[in-house]
Structure formats: C-alpha cells, structure tokens
Design an enzyme around this catalytic site. Structure first.
Site, PDB file in Angstrom:
ATOM      1  CE1 TYR A 182      -3.046   3.187   0.624  1.00  0.00           C
ATOM      2  CE2 TYR A 182      -3.396   2.407   2.971  1.00  0.00           C
ATOM      3  CZ  TYR A 182      -3.777   3.229   1.763  1.00  0.00           C
ATOM      4  OH  TYR A 182      -4.610   4.267   2.010  1.00  0.00           O
ATOM      5  CE  LYS A 206      -6.127   2.146  -0.629  1.00  0.00           C
ATOM      6  NZ  LYS A 206      -6.695   2.140   0.585  1.00  0.00           N
TER       7      LYS A 206
END
Length: 318
Positions: free
Chosen positions: A151, A180
């Site tokens: 992420y 992400k």
C-alpha cells in the site's frame, strides 16, 4: 477467497453506539447491515462491488485495540462470505517481525488480503530494509494461505512512500497479487503499468477514479462508494469499458463529496455524510476521531446535498 481485483471495493465505516456507561463501542449489527447494503447494490450494468475493506482508515482503524479490530473483522468476514467477495484489511508496524504477527492474526479472523503500509519508523528505512519488511509479510501470508497488497500512500506517509523500483520488485513476489496506490498523482500508476502491463493496480483516492483508470488501474478502493454505491459501481463499469465520457460525468457529479476523501479528516467527514444519507446524523458524528465544528458539519452537509442532487438526475441514488 481470491479476486482478480477488477472493480471497486468499499472501505466501510465502523459504526459506533453508546454503551450503558456512555462510552462508545462498536455497533456490530449496524456495521454488518451497512456493509451488506453496499455489497448488494448493483450498478447500471449489473455488476456489484468486488471486495470488502474493513477496519481501514474509514473504519476507525487507528483508534481500535487489537481485540476490537479482530472482532470487527470477524463479523465483516461473515458479510464478505455471504456476498462471495474477499475481505481486505490493512496492517502496519514498526518492525517486520511485529508485522508478521499482525498478519497471522488477521488471517485467523477471515481476512483474505492484507494491505501492507510502510513501516512506522521515525528514520527513513533503506530500500533493503523496506524490501525485507514486505518480503517477510509475503512469506507470512504464504504460510497463512492469504495474500498481501503493498500500500503506497506518499501523500500521507511522507518519506515512507515506496519507490516505483521497489513496488515493481515487490509485485514479483508470489503472494503479492495487487498494489494499492493512494495519490492524486496518477502518473505513478502509469509508470508502473508501462514497466509491467500485467500489474493489478488499485487506486485509493475517489477524486482520481477516472484518471487512474486511464493510467491503467484495474479498479479502486472507495469511501464515497459507501454512501453512493450505485454511482461508484456504475462509474467503474464505464471506466472498465473505456466509456470515459460517461464515467467522467459521474465523477463530476461526485466532485463535491469526493473532495472529502482526499482530506486529513476524511474519516470524520465521510462518516458524517454517511449518517446524513441514512438519516442518522447523530450516528455519523460518533467517532473515536476528532469532533467536527459546526462550520465543518455544515460544509459536509452542503457537499452531500450537492452530490445527491446531481446523482438523482443521473438516476444513481439508492
């Protein structure tokens, strides 16, 4: 539960209620019902949300104890299973060993994929230290039978942002199934896709859904989609089909409220908007986070009304 990551996934709110003592506690029933309501909503093309994100930033994650977090995710895993979608949750730690223990715990309550934030250290980690941190998370996920999703949130994490070279190396690990990217600078996504067109990249900011799709993102994780799920799913349908003008029309209709997703108080702002949408303003103001001023409350209300009016014209309010 596996996902091909194509589509949009809601980062659901953790609804709170007052206990007999007056303290706030998790309202598991309402949290489950709201998550189910979002997952059952269809876009105009007939598709639904393709995953469920629990105990994230919008889920009061930074304020919950480990016991609360695991209990919450266990309850959300029931909803995810009912709608046959993967359950996703985040994790971050100061050391890779601490991170591994967190991932083990998440796997035991039904989490299918862990979004791994950079290490919470005061000093800047080296590229090797950063890689080792993520590599151990991937190895732990392999042992537990789940997957991980690095992420990258450079706007929020500052010096902990991940370089594109590191992201590409991490994407080659077997149990890293997607990345992400939470930033308004979608050129990062395009750079990654130019290096590897087979990458699965999810956008993490509602304001850039269309532009992220143009850059190559296969989907996204949404906060605004919890409030207006039909609009969010339909917009992603158009993005996936390359119908950019139609997708952009929805994005423009959502602009007033999507703006809130990119603000430091996104939890407090969007949770209030959710409360307004469900005629539960008091519930929308219950948070372990900061208390909003009257001016902030009025601003959220005005932004919600504007978005709703625009979406009603497009028949995208449920």
């Amino acid at each position: 539960m596996k996902s091909n990551w194509d589509g949009v996934m809601p980062a659901v709110f953790t609804w709170l209620k007052e206990s007999k003592s007056g303290a706030l506690e998790i309202d598991f029933d309402t949290t489950q019902k709201q998550a189910a309501g979002i997952l059952k909503t269809k876009g105009k093309g007939g598709s639904r949300m393709s995953g469920l994100v629990g105990s994230g930033t919008l889920g009061e994650n930074s304020y919950l104890s480990n016991t609360q977090r695991l209990s919450l995710l266990k309850s959300l895993s029931e909803v995810a299973k009912e709608y046959n979608v993967p359950l996703i949750s985040g994790a971050s730690a100061e050391t890779k060993e601490e991170l591994a223990k967190i991932i083990e715990g998440l796997a035991t309550v039904g989490v299918d994929t862990v979004m791994v934030m950079p290490p919470k250290t005061k000093e800047v980690p080296s590229e090797k230290e950063m890689y080792d941190y993520y590599a151990l998370s991937e190895a732990t996920a392999t042992e537990m039978g789940i997957t991980v999703m690095p992420y990258n949130n450079p706007d929020a994490a500052g010096y902990h942002s991940l370089s594109t070279d590191l992201l590409l190396r991490l994407s080659e690990l077997p149990k890293v199934t997607a990345l992400k990217i939470s930033t308004i600078d979608v050129s990062i996504i395009e750079t990654l896709m130019l290096e590897n067109k087979d990458l699965k990249v999810l956008a993490g900011v509602d304001t850039v859904t269309v532009h992220a799709g143009l850059a190559g993102a296969c989907g996204g994780i949404t906060g605004v989609g919890c409030i207006f799920p039909k609009a969010s799913v339909t917009m992603q349908e158009y993005v996936s089909n390359g119908e950019w003008a139609k997708a952009n029309k929805i994005s423009q209709a959502l602009n007033s409220i999507s703006y809130l997703d990119a603000q430091p108080l996104l939890l407090e702002y969007l949770k209030l908007a959710m409360g307004i949408h469900h005629n539960d303003v008091a519930g929308g103001l219950r948070t372990y986070g900061k208390q909003l001023t009257k001016q902030q409350i009025d601003d959220v209300h005005a932004r919600y009304i504007l978005a709703k009016e625009r979406l009603e014209v497009l028949d995208l309010v449920t």
